[in-house]
Design a protein around this motif. Structure first.
Motif, PDB file in Angstrom:
ATOM      1  N   ALA A 209      53.081  23.007  30.479  1.00 43.01           N
ATOM      2  CA  ALA A 209      53.843  24.231  29.591  1.00 43.01           C
ATOM      3  C   ALA A 209      53.585  23.642  27.950  1.00 43.01           C
ATOM      4  CB  ALA A 209      55.147  24.035  30.014  1.00 43.01           C
ATOM      5  N   ILE A 210      53.624  22.536  27.781  1.00 46.53           N
ATOM      6  CA  ILE A 210      53.368  22.414  26.258  1.00 46.53           C
ATOM      7  C   ILE A 210      51.898  22.552  25.939  1.00 46.53           C
ATOM      8  CG2 ILE A 210      53.391  20.366  24.574  1.00 46.53           C
ATOM      9  CD1 ILE A 210      55.336  18.929  26.066  1.00 46.53           C
ATOM     10  N   LEU A 211      51.027  22.256  26.800  1.00 50.50           N
ATOM     11  CA  LEU A 211      49.672  22.578  26.267  1.00 50.50           C
ATOM     12  C   LEU A 211      49.225  23.778  26.222  1.00 50.50           C
ATOM     13  CD1 LEU A 211      47.625  19.732  28.293  1.00 50.50           C
ATOM     14  CD2 LEU A 211      48.310  19.556  26.123  1.00 50.50           C
ATOM     15  N   ARG A 212      49.823  24.820  27.042  1.00 51.57           N
ATOM     16  CA  ARG A 212      49.532  26.251  27.155  1.00 51.57           C
ATOM     17  C   ARG A 212      50.119  26.808  26.226  1.00 51.57           C
ATOM     18  NH1 ARG A 212      47.970  29.893  26.033  1.00 51.57           N
ATOM     19  NH2 ARG A 212      47.536  31.771  27.003  1.00 51.57           N
ATOM     20  N   SER A 213      51.554  26.292  25.903  1.00 49.17           N
ATOM     21  CA  SER A 213      52.407  27.466  25.113  1.00 49.17           C
ATOM     22  C   SER A 213      51.817  27.180  23.567  1.00 49.17           C
ATOM     23  CB  SER A 213      53.728  27.153  25.446  1.00 49.17           C
ATOM     24  OG  SER A 213      54.308  25.578  24.971  1.00 49.17           O
ATOM     25  N   PHE A 214      51.516  25.776  23.403  1.00 46.74           N
ATOM     26  CA  PHE A 214      51.185  25.413  21.941  1.00 46.74           C
ATOM     27  C   PHE A 214      49.299  25.687  21.681  1.00 46.74           C
ATOM     28  CE2 PHE A 214      55.125  23.525  22.269  1.00 46.74           C
ATOM     29  CZ  PHE A 214      55.662  23.964  20.667  1.00 46.74           C
TER      30      PHE A 214
END
Length: 342
Positions: A209-214
């Motif tokens: 979630a962190i890697l894709r959203s940012f």
């Protein structure tokens, strides 16, 4: 992925409210007497269990090692204590029904009816369907990337999150596999494998979630984000399996990770204005509504379908929608990157 956030949250919640070895059923003096007598005689009424000559811990009293219960029998059939508890529970529930009383929990669980030795057959079937849905989603994602969308000259996809989603698919299928096993046979090892798999998936989902959203694309940056979370999740799983299966602590860990990634995806869907953001909202809202199935904990209908089984059923369409969003995201980013190259 979102469906597994709620799964991990409520699995942890269920650990707290459902596994303590003290419930109204097993506090019943008649039930306790029945179990004690069965473990001594090997019989409940006219029903006797030949393997009750072996103690429930698998070690034979005053018998050599070759007289101990074989491992394949320990898995294929329930041990003496489990069979005694089950048959005594069935008898007590019949007596309670005759008096007009409703079902009660025994050792933290509702009285389910076994089918071919399977403890919760409906939950097992629904876990298997969830596994099948993740396999279908992952396979269609694979076919889309490698056979329908343009590839780079080295035959690799343009979508820069391909490997991450492949790992997610494998972890999801692994988690649902052990969920099915755990619901078919609730013993110490299946419980730990089920919870460990759910925690591993939840921790990885937070990373993703962190890697894709940012939009983290640099490998060094990805490692910096993932390393501390992987270390924490690994330590937590080792703690649960080798030190103490602390349900309260596990619940707190799962809730924090679930809420964090749920907020990340929800905010990203609004900020990014992704063309398929409505699918994200459907999964988020659907997962929130499914929450009430776990809060409203009712006895299994006809001994088979309880709130937890219905919750498993609700995650099946959510899984389909979630993988549909992943494929839409892959198509969108592939199209954008392909245009830049051209």
């Amino acid at each position: 992925m979102i469906d597994r956030y709620w799964i991990a949250f409520f699995a942890a919640f269920s650990c707290v409210v459902g596994v303590f070895d003290a419930s109204a059923g097993d506090a019943d003096p008649l039930y306790r007497v029945c179990v004690a007598q069965c473990e001594k005689t090997g019989c409940v009424g006219d029903r006797c269990f030949p393997h009750c000559k072996f103690p429930s811990d698998g070690a034979s009293l005053n018998r050599p090692w070759y007289m101990q219960e074989p491992l394949y029998l320990q898995w294929k059939q329930w041990d003496c204590q489990s069979d005694c508890r089950y048959d005594c529970m069935v008898d007590r529930e019949k007596d309670r029904a005759a008096l007009g009383h409703g079902p009660v929990k025994y050792h933290g669980k509702w009285p389910f009816k076994r089918v071919y030795g399977i403890q919760e057959p409906v939950s097992v079937a629904l876990s298997a369907l969830n596994l099948a849905m993740h396999f279908h989603g992952w396979l269609s994602f694979f076919i889309l990337l490698y056979y329908k969308l343009p590839l780079k000259q080295d035959k690799k996809p343009y979508y820069d999150y391909t490997g991450l989603w492949h790992i997610y698919g494998l972890l999801s299928m692994n988690s649902w596999f052990w969920s099915a096993v755990f619901h078919s046979r609730d013993v110490d090892v299946t419980e730990k494998l089920d919870y460990s798999s759910a925690v591993a998936l939840l921790g990885y989902s937070l990373i993703l979630a962190i890697l894709r959203s940012f939009t983290v694309r640099d490998e060094a940056a990805r490692v910096m984000v993932a390393a501390p979370l992987i270390a924490f999740v690994t330590t937590h799983i080792l703690y649960l399996n080798n030190f103490k299966l602390d349900y309260g602590w596990n619940m707190k860990v799962c809730v924090v990770m679930a809420v964090a990634q749920l907020l990340i995806w929800a905010i990203w869907a609004g900020v990014s204005r992704h063309p398929s953001r409505w699918k994200l909202w459907v999964v988020v809202v659907g997962g929130a509504l499914a929450m009430f199935l776990e809060i409203y904990d009712f006895p299994p209908y006809e001994g088979f379908v309880d709130a937890h089984a219905l919750w498993h059923a609700s995650t099946i369409p959510l899984t389909y929608i979630w993988w549909s969003f992943i494929k839409d995201d892959a198509e969108l980013r592939t199209s954008n990157l392909f245009k830049k190259v051209k």
